[in-house]
Design an enzyme around this catalytic site. Sequence first.
Site, PDB file in Angstrom:
ATOM      1  CG  HIS A  38      -0.236   0.398   2.498  1.00  0.00           C
ATOM      2  ND1 HIS A  38       0.435  -0.517   3.239  1.00  0.00           N
ATOM      3  CD2 HIS A  38      -0.081   1.579   3.146  1.00  0.00           C
ATOM      4  CE1 HIS A  38       0.953   0.072   4.303  1.00  0.00           C
ATOM      5  NE2 HIS A  38       0.675   1.353   4.266  1.00  0.00           N
TER       6      HIS A  38
HETATM    7  C1  UD1 Z   1      -1.679   6.288   5.288  1.00  0.00           C
HETATM    8  C2  UD1 Z   1      -0.333   6.774   5.813  1.00  0.00           C
HETATM    9  C3  UD1 Z   1       0.670   5.631   5.761  1.00  0.00           C
HETATM   10  C4  UD1 Z   1       0.145   4.400   6.459  1.00  0.00           C
HETATM   11  C5  UD1 Z   1      -1.236   4.033   5.940  1.00  0.00           C
HETATM   12  C6  UD1 Z   1      -1.801   2.925   6.771  1.00  0.00           C
HETATM   13  C7  UD1 Z   1       0.056   9.137   5.369  1.00  0.00           C
HETATM   14  C8  UD1 Z   1       0.820  10.120   4.555  1.00  0.00           C
HETATM   15  N1  UD1 Z   1       0.189   7.863   5.002  1.00  0.00           N
HETATM   16  O1  UD1 Z   1      -1.498   5.968   3.932  1.00  0.00           O
HETATM   17  O2  UD1 Z   1       1.867   6.018   6.387  1.00  0.00           O
HETATM   18  O3  UD1 Z   1       1.030   3.337   6.227  1.00  0.00           O
HETATM   19  O4  UD1 Z   1      -2.106   5.171   6.046  1.00  0.00           O
HETATM   20  O5  UD1 Z   1      -2.781   2.207   6.130  1.00  0.00           O
HETATM   21  O6  UD1 Z   1      -0.616   9.522   6.298  1.00  0.00           O
HETATM   22  N2  UD1 Z   1      -8.841   5.545   0.851  1.00  0.00           N
HETATM   23  C9  UD1 Z   1     -10.124   5.034   0.778  1.00  0.00           C
HETATM   24  N3  UD1 Z   1     -10.752   4.746   1.960  1.00  0.00           N
HETATM   25  C10 UD1 Z   1     -10.190   4.954   3.185  1.00  0.00           C
HETATM   26  C11 UD1 Z   1      -8.903   5.498   3.238  1.00  0.00           C
HETATM   27  C12 UD1 Z   1      -8.240   5.791   2.062  1.00  0.00           C
HETATM   28  O7  UD1 Z   1     -10.661   4.812  -0.295  1.00  0.00           O
HETATM   29  O8  UD1 Z   1     -10.836   4.671   4.206  1.00  0.00           O
HETATM   30  C13 UD1 Z   1      -8.119   5.799  -0.425  1.00  0.00           C
HETATM   31  C14 UD1 Z   1      -8.333   7.200  -0.973  1.00  0.00           C
HETATM   32  O9  UD1 Z   1      -8.358   7.111  -2.350  1.00  0.00           O
HETATM   33  C15 UD1 Z   1      -7.072   7.926  -0.540  1.00  0.00           C
HETATM   34  C16 UD1 Z   1      -6.016   6.809  -0.571  1.00  0.00           C
HETATM   35  O10 UD1 Z   1      -6.715   5.640  -0.181  1.00  0.00           O
HETATM   36  O11 UD1 Z   1      -6.739   8.992  -1.369  1.00  0.00           O
HETATM   37  C17 UD1 Z   1      -4.852   7.047   0.360  1.00  0.00           C
HETATM   38  O12 UD1 Z   1      -5.296   7.284   1.702  1.00  0.00           O
HETATM   39  P1  UD1 Z   1      -4.423   8.181   2.697  1.00  0.00           P
HETATM   40  O13 UD1 Z   1      -5.045   8.173   4.022  1.00  0.00           O
HETATM   41  O14 UD1 Z   1      -4.113   9.484   2.078  1.00  0.00           O
HETATM   42  O15 UD1 Z   1      -3.040   7.433   2.741  1.00  0.00           O
HETATM   43  P2  UD1 Z   1      -2.716   5.892   2.946  1.00  0.00           P
HETATM   44  O16 UD1 Z   1      -2.165   5.368   1.684  1.00  0.00           O
HETATM   45  O17 UD1 Z   1      -3.889   5.212   3.540  1.00  0.00           O
HETATM   46  N1  UDP Z   2      -4.037  -4.912   8.963  1.00  0.00           N
HETATM   47  C1  UDP Z   2      -5.339  -5.369   9.097  1.00  0.00           C
HETATM   48  N2  UDP Z   2      -6.003  -5.761   7.965  1.00  0.00           N
HETATM   49  C2  UDP Z   2      -5.441  -5.734   6.713  1.00  0.00           C
HETATM   50  C3  UDP Z   2      -4.099  -5.254   6.612  1.00  0.00           C
HETATM   51  C4  UDP Z   2      -3.428  -4.837   7.749  1.00  0.00           C
HETATM   52  O1  UDP Z   2      -5.894  -5.435  10.192  1.00  0.00           O
HETATM   53  O2  UDP Z   2      -6.109  -6.098   5.740  1.00  0.00           O
HETATM   54  C5  UDP Z   2      -3.318  -4.500  10.178  1.00  0.00           C
HETATM   55  C6  UDP Z   2      -2.008  -5.213  10.396  1.00  0.00           C
HETATM   56  O3  UDP Z   2      -2.216  -6.428  11.093  1.00  0.00           O
HETATM   57  C7  UDP Z   2      -1.209  -4.208  11.181  1.00  0.00           C
HETATM   58  C8  UDP Z   2      -1.696  -2.870  10.652  1.00  0.00           C
HETATM   59  O4  UDP Z   2      -2.955  -3.133  10.011  1.00  0.00           O
HETATM   60  O5  UDP Z   2      -1.504  -4.293  12.558  1.00  0.00           O
HETATM   61  C9  UDP Z   2      -0.716  -2.304   9.676  1.00  0.00           C
HETATM   62  O6  UDP Z   2      -1.277  -1.208   9.037  1.00  0.00           O
HETATM   63  P1  UDP Z   2      -0.848  -0.747   7.574  1.00  0.00           P
HETATM   64  O7  UDP Z   2      -0.149  -1.841   6.874  1.00  0.00           O
HETATM   65  O8  UDP Z   2      -2.059  -0.164   6.941  1.00  0.00           O
HETATM   66  O9  UDP Z   2       0.108   0.490   7.874  1.00  0.00           O
HETATM   67  P2  UDP Z   2       1.650   0.634   8.286  1.00  0.00           P
HETATM   68  O10 UDP Z   2       1.920  -0.254   9.442  1.00  0.00           O
HETATM   69  O11 UDP Z   2       2.466   0.312   7.077  1.00  0.00           O
HETATM   70  O12 UDP Z   2       1.752   2.083   8.613  1.00  0.00           O
END
Ligand code: UD1
Ligand code: UDP
Length: 361
Positions: free
Chosen positions: A204
């Site tokens: 992701h």
């Molecule tokens: C964010 C964090 C990242 C973390 C991740 C955990 C930042 C800069 N990045 O990344 O460090 O690892 O969360 O999962 O804060 N979207 C949906 N539904 C949701 C959320 C997001 O559709 O509920 C889609 C949207 O198109 C959005 C994209 O995902 O633009 C990215 O979401 P965003 O929260 O900006 O960043 P993450 O990639 O989730």
């Molecule tokens: N996780 C979850 N469901 C999923 C993928 C991840 O519950 O489908 C949990 C995972 O076990 C871990 C956390 O989400 O505890 C990690 O989050 P993510 O990978 O989104 O973000 P990061 O740790 O890279 O910031």
Amino acid sequence: MKVVSIVGARPQFIKASPVSKVLRQTEHQEFMIHTGQHYDYEMSRVFFDEMELPEPDVNLEVGSGSHGKQTGVMLMQIENVLLAERPGGVLVYGDTNSTLAGALAAVKLHIPVAHVEAGLRSFNRKMPEEHNRVLTDHMSDLLFCPTKTAVKNLEHEGITKGVHLVGDVMYDSILHNIKLAERNSDVLERMKLKPKCYALATVHRAENTNHPDRLRNIIEALALINEETRIILPVHPRTKQYLRNSELKIKNLKLKTIDPVPYLDMLLLEKNAHVILTDSGGVQKEAYWFNVPCVTLREQTEWVELVEHGVNTLAGSNRKTIYQAYRTMTGKKIDSDPELYGNGKANEKIVAILTKLTSRM
Ligand code: UD1
Ligand code: UDP
């Protein structure tokens, strides 16, 4: 003391849960802000439904957007809540835009900031998370570090005051929740999976999804591996969006994807996988805690101990390298060193430090 905790993204619900549980057993009063950065049911609500995490007192519903817009709107709205609540301190978690906005809103109002998961560095300034964590650390009064490396990283940046090595709150979380998962989740039966007969993968990170070549190589490597062992691939909405828009026809690759799974299902899927391939920070450590070898789909990791320990290998986004790393890591025996990330009581240590400091005020 009144503490405002700020969460917004999936890993922050998991990190805040053990801390909040202990905090609410003390004389402190917690007020929880959910910024609304994540909002899909399976990215947010499900964690509140199945974990011991209190309902947020307010959800700012900021949603998605560019970094500037998302962080800016959060900053404005968090400031309003802090002005109304007037807490003695603010707790922020990890390295997301919610972390940065929370810390910045607080320091400008002279409210002390405590950063949980302080000191982590990838030294890759192209990652949005690296800016978020560096800036948050430099604004924080209390820096709760999960590892010795994190303490050293802060030292190199001249930060030594307020630094505490407490261990990793995600370890606290899995120790508690794996028991619930074993009791309540039937994910293996539902998905017809035999323990140690499949691989688990997540992708992701912006550094992978935003670059079509990198994402294509990773997906093609996973498809190749899928010919040998079934791959379970819960897809983050960011990745889903990029795959939908890309020319890569994932359907033609016979690689089946599933929606993001709830945390308890995820823990069981991790524990029973024979290998994990991921670019997630949290998932790399969970692989280690479950003694599952891990291939990291990045060039760097903040969790360098895992690579030094030989339980994780950095494969980047090159198709051949990923496949070779999968072959090398599969079946590798993993010995968990319990001291690498603390003893599962980081939450208690954090709250004890807060209590000690506030009793002196
Ligand atoms: C964010 C964090 C990242 C973390 C991740 C955990 C930042 C800069 N990045 O990344 O460090 O690892 O969360 O999962 O804060 N979207 C949906 N539904 C949701 C959320 C997001 O559709 O509920 C889609 C949207 O198109 C959005 C994209 O995902 O633009 C990215 O979401 P965003 O929260 O900006 O960043 P993450 O990639 O989730
Ligand atoms: N996780 C979850 N469901 C999923 C993928 C991840 O519950 O489908 C949990 C995972 O076990 C871990 C956390 O989400 O505890 C990690 O989050 P993510 O990978 O989104 O973000 P990061 O740790 O890279 O910031």
